[in-house]
Design a protein around this motif. Structure first.
Motif, PDB file in Angstrom:
ATOM      1  N   PRO A 191       0.807  -1.226   0.000  1.00  0.00           N
ATOM      2  CA  PRO A 191       0.000   0.000   0.000  1.00  0.00           C
ATOM      3  C   PRO A 191       0.842   1.278   0.000  1.00  0.00           C
ATOM      4  CG  PRO A 191      -0.863  -1.575   1.585  1.00  0.00           C
ATOM      5  CD  PRO A 191       0.462  -2.108   1.132  1.00  0.00           C
ATOM      6  N   GLN A 192       1.922   1.300   0.801  1.00  0.00           N
ATOM      7  CA  GLN A 192       2.718   2.517   0.881  1.00  0.00           C
ATOM      8  C   GLN A 192       3.445   2.799  -0.424  1.00  0.00           C
ATOM      9  OE1 GLN A 192       2.637   4.781   3.462  1.00  0.00           O
ATOM     10  NE2 GLN A 192       3.632   5.987   1.860  1.00  0.00           N
ATOM     11  N   ASP A 193       3.941   1.744  -1.079  1.00  0.00           N
ATOM     12  CA  ASP A 193       4.607   1.936  -2.373  1.00  0.00           C
ATOM     13  C   ASP A 193       3.641   2.505  -3.403  1.00  0.00           C
ATOM     14  OD1 ASP A 193       6.949   0.996  -1.324  1.00  0.00           O
ATOM     15  OD2 ASP A 193       6.783  -1.012  -2.195  1.00  0.00           O
ATOM     16  N   LEU A 194       2.393   2.062  -3.341  1.00  0.00           N
ATOM     17  CA  LEU A 194       1.384   2.600  -4.251  1.00  0.00           C
ATOM     18  C   LEU A 194       1.104   4.067  -3.941  1.00  0.00           C
ATOM     19  CD1 LEU A 194      -1.097  -0.413  -4.363  1.00  0.00           C
ATOM     20  CD2 LEU A 194       0.125   0.540  -6.318  1.00  0.00           C
ATOM     21  N   LEU A 195       0.963   4.392  -2.674  1.00  0.00           N
ATOM     22  CA  LEU A 195       0.708   5.779  -2.280  1.00  0.00           C
ATOM     23  C   LEU A 195       1.861   6.698  -2.681  1.00  0.00           C
ATOM     24  CD1 LEU A 195      -0.846   5.224   1.261  1.00  0.00           C
ATOM     25  CD2 LEU A 195      -2.026   6.085  -0.775  1.00  0.00           C
ATOM     26  N   VAL A 202      -5.209  11.780  -7.380  1.00  0.00           N
ATOM     27  CA  VAL A 202      -5.282  10.864  -8.521  1.00  0.00           C
ATOM     28  C   VAL A 202      -6.719  10.386  -8.766  1.00  0.00           C
ATOM     29  CG1 VAL A 202      -4.795   8.826  -7.102  1.00  0.00           C
ATOM     30  CG2 VAL A 202      -4.285   8.777  -9.546  1.00  0.00           C
ATOM     31  N   VAL A 203      -7.049  10.205 -10.049  1.00  0.00           N
ATOM     32  CA  VAL A 203      -8.382   9.729 -10.427  1.00  0.00           C
ATOM     33  C   VAL A 203      -8.235   8.428 -11.217  1.00  0.00           C
ATOM     34  CG1 VAL A 203     -10.491  10.220 -11.722  1.00  0.00           C
ATOM     35  CG2 VAL A 203      -9.283  12.076 -10.538  1.00  0.00           C
ATOM     36  N   LEU A 204      -8.958   7.408 -10.790  1.00  0.00           N
ATOM     37  CA  LEU A 204      -8.989   6.127 -11.499  1.00  0.00           C
ATOM     38  C   LEU A 204     -10.326   5.981 -12.211  1.00  0.00           C
ATOM     39  CD1 LEU A 204      -8.212   3.126 -12.148  1.00  0.00           C
ATOM     40  CD2 LEU A 204      -9.182   2.538  -9.915  1.00  0.00           C
ATOM     41  N   VAL A 205     -10.254   5.761 -13.525  1.00  0.00           N
ATOM     42  CA  VAL A 205     -11.452   5.455 -14.307  1.00  0.00           C
ATOM     43  C   VAL A 205     -11.281   4.034 -14.820  1.00  0.00           C
ATOM     44  CG1 VAL A 205     -12.879   6.073 -16.283  1.00  0.00           C
ATOM     45  CG2 VAL A 205     -11.679   7.862 -15.004  1.00  0.00           C
ATOM     46  N   VAL A 219     -12.937   6.815  -9.285  1.00  0.00           N
ATOM     47  CA  VAL A 219     -12.450   6.727  -7.903  1.00  0.00           C
ATOM     48  C   VAL A 219     -11.441   7.854  -7.722  1.00  0.00           C
ATOM     49  CG1 VAL A 219     -11.319   5.285  -6.172  1.00  0.00           C
ATOM     50  CG2 VAL A 219     -12.766   4.230  -7.931  1.00  0.00           C
ATOM     51  N   VAL A 220     -11.689   8.747  -6.767  1.00  0.00           N
ATOM     52  CA  VAL A 220     -10.873   9.950  -6.604  1.00  0.00           C
ATOM     53  C   VAL A 220     -10.115   9.912  -5.283  1.00  0.00           C
ATOM     54  CG1 VAL A 220     -10.888  12.473  -6.533  1.00  0.00           C
ATOM     55  CG2 VAL A 220     -12.565  11.258  -7.943  1.00  0.00           C
ATOM     56  N   VAL A 225      -8.123   4.956  -4.193  1.00  0.00           N
ATOM     57  CA  VAL A 225      -7.658   4.164  -5.340  1.00  0.00           C
ATOM     58  C   VAL A 225      -6.921   2.919  -4.865  1.00  0.00           C
ATOM     59  CG1 VAL A 225      -6.034   4.135  -7.285  1.00  0.00           C
ATOM     60  CG2 VAL A 225      -7.580   6.083  -6.975  1.00  0.00           C
ATOM     61  N   VAL A 226      -6.067   3.083  -3.863  1.00  0.00           N
ATOM     62  CA  VAL A 226      -5.318   1.942  -3.332  1.00  0.00           C
ATOM     63  C   VAL A 226      -6.270   0.919  -2.724  1.00  0.00           C
ATOM     64  CG1 VAL A 226      -3.650   1.214  -1.570  1.00  0.00           C
ATOM     65  CG2 VAL A 226      -3.183   3.225  -2.987  1.00  0.00           C
ATOM     66  N   ARG A 227      -7.253   1.383  -1.961  1.00  0.00           N
ATOM     67  CA  ARG A 227      -8.221   0.455  -1.363  1.00  0.00           C
ATOM     68  C   ARG A 227      -9.005  -0.290  -2.440  1.00  0.00           C
ATOM     69  NH1 ARG A 227      -9.241   4.572   2.490  1.00  0.00           N
ATOM     70  NH2 ARG A 227     -11.181   5.147   1.426  1.00  0.00           N
TER      71      ARG A 227
END
Length: 298
Positions: A191-195, A202-205, A219-220, A225-227
């Protein structure tokens, strides 16, 4: 070796085919529909008296634009019933597309989504004028408007695009470096590496087309996004692997689950952080990522 003379109509169409495909794809955001448009354009082209055609390239672009406009109006109704978020059909592009900054930006996921905000005619005018630098008189013939009307439409379309245009992306070299870090973080699931690699906003579509699991809305925020990603991984109970590639002229990842293609993850990088993620999982949109597609502005 055959001495049979080359058919002039076929020769002209083949010579401009990559350009015509690029025009159709930028207008439609769908490679499958762009191929259909080229087939329809070809059927009309072979019925043309070539002796009456002054500029074959311009004439072919005009035919392709008209067919694309017809198809786009039909697609708009189809997309109103689309399940969840819609993303353009990703394409594995040749290295020269990534090297052409203007072309890479024009076919990027971010720009293609901005173009979705335009009406069909606005999109046609914007693409022909701003991307392919077609003259107003030629555009007028293609869209069935007067040159004066086309100028007004072009001004309105530019304003709409400028309002939604994302900030300029970092260099391809920097984006590839960020992609490598992101790839490692995805594969380890830390999780931390992703953050660390995601921008806070960041926005995930994600696009599953109602066939694969995807978020119905963007997802904003980095933590959300990580979750969302880690929650999805925990449900799959499989091994995630990622391979770097270039999709739509920009860095992306081919994501596989237990060796099987799961989706394409496109990214947008600003200030060494990922600000946008575009995850296409709809299997109907993953047919153009096994072989390279050549796009061109000329």
């Amino acid at each position: 070796m055959s001495n049979r003379p080359t058919d002039p109509a076929t020769e002209a169409f083949v010579a401009h085919r990559n350009l015509l495909f690029t025009v159709a794809y930028e207008m439609l955001g769908s490679a499958a529909d762009a191929e259909d448009v080229l087939q329809e354009s070809w059927l009309r082209w072979v019925g043309v008296d070539l002796e009456q055609v002054r500029d074959q390239r311009a004439y072919l672009v005009r035919i392709t634009t008209r067919q694309s406009l017809n198809r786009l109006r039909t697609m708009r109704r189809r997309r109103e019933a689309y399940v969840g978020q819609w993303l353009p059909e990703p394409m594995l592009t040749t290295p020269d597309v990534a090297d052409d900054v203007e072309l890479a930006e024009s076919v990027s996921m971010a720009m293609m989504l901005v173009l979705e905000r335009l009406s069909p005619t606005e999109r046609a005018v914007f693409v022909l004028r701003e991307v392919f630098e077609v003259g107003y008189d030629e555009i007028a013939e293609a869209v069935g408007k007067t040159p004066a009307a086309v100028r007004q439409i072009a001004h309105r379309a530019r304003r709409h695009v400028d309002e939604g245009r994302p900030p300029k992306m970092t260099s391809q070299r920097q984006a590839r470096a960020v992609l490598e870090s992101f790839q490692r973080a995805l594969e380890t699931g830390n999780p931390q590496d992703l953050l660390d690699v995601l921008a806070p906003e960041v926005v995930l579509v994600s696009d599953g087309g109602g066939i694969k699991r995807a978020a119905l809305r963007p997802v904003v925020g980095a933590e959300k996004v990580v979750r969302f990603y880690l929650g999805g991984v925990s449900r799959t109970k499989g091994t995630i692997t990622c391979d770097p590639t270039v999709v739509n002229g920009n860095p992306a990842l081919v994501v596989r689950l237990d060796g099987e293609l799961d989706g394409i993850m496109g990214i947008r990088v600003e200030d060494e952080r990922i600000t946008s993620l575009y995850y296409v999982r709809n299997p109907e949109k993953l047919t153009r990522v096994e072989s390279e597609t050549r796009l061109t502005l000329r």
